[in-house]
Scaffold this motif. Structure first.
Motif, PDB file in Angstrom:
ATOM      1  N   ALA A   6     -48.586 -71.456  18.892  1.00  0.00           N
ATOM      2  CA  ALA A   6     -47.975 -70.558  17.907  1.00  0.00           C
ATOM      3  C   ALA A   6     -47.981 -69.146  18.475  1.00  0.00           C
ATOM      4  O   ALA A   6     -48.826 -68.316  18.146  1.00  0.00           O
ATOM      5  CB  ALA A   6     -48.724 -70.627  16.580  1.00  0.00           C
ATOM      6  N   LEU A  35     -44.030 -72.590  18.650  1.00  0.00           N
ATOM      7  CA  LEU A  35     -43.644 -71.863  17.439  1.00  0.00           C
ATOM      8  C   LEU A  35     -43.657 -70.387  17.796  1.00  0.00           C
ATOM      9  O   LEU A  35     -44.649 -69.890  18.338  1.00  0.00           O
ATOM     10  CB  LEU A  35     -44.619 -72.137  16.292  1.00  0.00           C
ATOM     11  N   LEU A  37     -43.621 -66.706  16.311  1.00  0.00           N
ATOM     12  CA  LEU A  37     -43.821 -65.876  15.125  1.00  0.00           C
ATOM     13  C   LEU A  37     -43.183 -64.503  15.346  1.00  0.00           C
ATOM     14  O   LEU A  37     -42.977 -64.085  16.486  1.00  0.00           O
ATOM     15  CB  LEU A  37     -45.316 -65.749  14.844  1.00  0.00           C
ATOM     16  N   GLY A  55     -46.002 -64.166  10.175  1.00  0.00           N
ATOM     17  CA  GLY A  55     -45.438 -65.416   9.670  1.00  0.00           C
ATOM     18  C   GLY A  55     -45.995 -65.731   8.299  1.00  0.00           C
ATOM     19  O   GLY A  55     -46.523 -64.868   7.601  1.00  0.00           O
ATOM     20  N   ASP A  56     -45.888 -66.987   7.907  1.00  0.00           N
ATOM     21  CA  ASP A  56     -46.343 -67.385   6.576  1.00  0.00           C
ATOM     22  C   ASP A  56     -47.033 -68.742   6.636  1.00  0.00           C
ATOM     23  O   ASP A  56     -46.952 -69.455   7.652  1.00  0.00           O
ATOM     24  CB  ASP A  56     -45.161 -67.430   5.598  1.00  0.00           C
ATOM     25  N   ASP A  58     -46.550 -71.613   4.968  1.00  0.00           N
ATOM     26  CA  ASP A  58     -45.722 -72.831   5.005  1.00  0.00           C
ATOM     27  C   ASP A  58     -45.175 -73.089   6.405  1.00  0.00           C
ATOM     28  O   ASP A  58     -45.101 -74.250   6.850  1.00  0.00           O
ATOM     29  CB  ASP A  58     -44.583 -72.721   3.990  1.00  0.00           C
ATOM     30  N   THR A  59     -44.785 -72.034   7.107  1.00  0.00           N
ATOM     31  CA  THR A  59     -44.307 -72.199   8.482  1.00  0.00           C
ATOM     32  C   THR A  59     -45.411 -72.762   9.372  1.00  0.00           C
ATOM     33  O   THR A  59     -45.172 -73.669  10.192  1.00  0.00           O
ATOM     34  CB  THR A  59     -43.814 -70.854   9.042  1.00  0.00           C
ATOM     35  N   MET A  60     -46.629 -72.240   9.217  1.00  0.00           N
ATOM     36  CA  MET A  60     -47.741 -72.748  10.014  1.00  0.00           C
ATOM     37  C   MET A  60     -48.053 -74.198   9.677  1.00  0.00           C
ATOM     38  O   MET A  60     -48.307 -75.017  10.567  1.00  0.00           O
ATOM     39  CB  MET A  60     -48.980 -71.875   9.785  1.00  0.00           C
ATOM     40  N   ASP A  62     -46.026 -76.528   8.477  1.00  0.00           N
ATOM     41  CA  ASP A  62     -44.976 -77.401   9.025  1.00  0.00           C
ATOM     42  C   ASP A  62     -45.123 -77.552  10.533  1.00  0.00           C
ATOM     43  O   ASP A  62     -44.936 -78.647  11.081  1.00  0.00           O
ATOM     44  CB  ASP A  62     -43.594 -76.834   8.688  1.00  0.00           C
ATOM     45  N   ALA A  63     -45.446 -76.455  11.225  1.00  0.00           N
ATOM     46  CA  ALA A  63     -45.547 -76.505  12.676  1.00  0.00           C
ATOM     47  C   ALA A  63     -46.786 -77.260  13.146  1.00  0.00           C
ATOM     48  O   ALA A  63     -46.751 -77.947  14.174  1.00  0.00           O
ATOM     49  CB  ALA A  63     -45.560 -75.079  13.239  1.00  0.00           C
ATOM     50  N   GLY A  75     -50.918 -66.149  14.077  1.00  0.00           N
ATOM     51  CA  GLY A  75     -50.608 -67.139  13.056  1.00  0.00           C
ATOM     52  C   GLY A  75     -51.638 -67.149  11.941  1.00  0.00           C
ATOM     53  O   GLY A  75     -52.838 -67.148  12.211  1.00  0.00           O
TER      54      GLY A  75
END
Length: 341
Positions: A6, A35, A37, A55-56, A58-60, A62-63, A75
């Motif tokens: 990330a 990923l 950011l 970032g946020d 939900d993104t973390m 999902d990744a 992250g």
């Protein structure tokens, strides 16, 4: 094994991947998922209960998916993220302080957390000295004048030319990886260096050529220049306020390339506007970027840069290399070198 890299626009995911390949071998057989950011193109900030993240959640989530290892700088590894990543066992943060990780939640979930101490110490020390000299020698004002077509000869007058480091007393608040390097550099310039750091060991202080003082007040009263190198904690927040700045001799210079909240910015502006302080240099701010109505934007004799002290190409490589080495230790079942949880 799946590894989430990330990264961001400084320590990119492919840089993490290259350093992992250097440590584990090109054919290591693990999946490295990238990923990117938005930091530093978008400033970091709090995300849920963690600080200085990009970032946020939900993104973390999902990744991460079923990743066992996560390498990141910014992250947000929050309680929600950790609860949503049951396969995660190791997080390596490519910075000195893993403030973007909920350490208590990580421990509860059996996730080990490592940092990468010292990865930007040389860069930050270099930048600190550069900022110090820029403020003392009036570099921004004179450069701007010449760029506008004006030969600013008045800056050669005694009243306007500014002080130098040779023979000056410089007080450093903190003598860790950055502060100790700054101390050695300033000693080479001919400055007398004082250090206030109740946690520094005697061997480190001897190596810097600096002299230790027992109280912050003692340091401030004696310093022509004061530079902050402390971590931001509950103990150090607001470390230099109006009372402390008033202890500095008239004509002193204040430098902060550590964390903005160490310094009372309004009190600093008071000192600059009154003329009691000769100058200041800030690379960090209580709110980043400073609001449009911040007094810092109009304060005289103030050098400002957008949190760049730790930014050079070597730092990005250092962060990725130290992080990858921790993954290698994890996979070999060896003790982690920089484990914080």
């Amino acid at each position: 094994m799946r590894i989430l890299a990330a990264g961001d626009h400084f320590v990119a995911p492919d840089l993490f991947a290259r350093e992992l390949a250097a440590v584990l071998g090109e054919d290591h057989g693990h999946t490295v998922a990238p990923l990117t950011l938005p930091w530093p193109l978008t400033p970091f900030g709090p995300v849920s209960e963690v600080d200085e993240a990009s970032g946020d959640e939900d993104t973390m989530i999902d990744a991460l998916g079923d990743a066992e290892v996560c390498l990141t700088q910014m992250g947000p590894v929050t309680a929600k993220v950790l609860a949503s990543a049951p396969s995660l066992r190791l997080v390596v943060v490519g910075r000195g302080g893993p403030v973007n990780v909920n350490l208590e939640a990580a421990e509860e979930h059996g996730v080990r957390v490592c940092n990468t101490p010292g990865r930007n110490a040389a860069a930050t020390a270099e930048y600190t000295v550069a900022m110090m000299l820029a403020a003392m020698r009036r570099v921004p004002e004179t450069s701007a004048a010449l760029a506008s077509g004006r030969w600013a000869g008045e800056f050669y007058t005694y009243e306007n030319c500014g002080p130098g480091l040779d023979g000056a007393t410089v007080g450093l608040v903190g003598c860790g990886a950055v502060g100790s390097r700054v101390a050695r550099a300033l000693t080479a310039f001919g400055a007398r260096v004082l250090v206030y750091d109740p946690y520094a060991d005697a061997a480190t202080l001897r190596d810097t050529g600096a002299s230790a003082v027992s109280t912050l007040d003692e340091l401030l009263r004696a310093s022509d220049v004061v530079s902050l190198h402390a971590r931001l904690t509950a103990e150090t927040r607001g470390l230099l306020g109006a009372r402390e700045l008033a202890l500095l001799p008239d004509g002193a210079v204040v430098v902060n390339c550590a964390r903005g909240a160490l310094l009372d910015e309004d009190a600093l502006c008071d000192g600059l506007e009154s003329g009691r302080l000769a100058g200041a240099a800030l690379d960090v701010f209580a709110v980043e970027p400073p609001p449009a109505d911040s007094r810092l934007r109009t304060a005289p004799r103030l050098v400002m840069t957008p949190h760049l002290a730790g930014a050079n190409t070597a730092v990005a490589h250092n962060a990725a290399r130290i992080a990858a080495a921790e993954v290698g230790r994890y996979l070999r079942g060896e003790p982690l070198a920089h484990r914080v949880v």
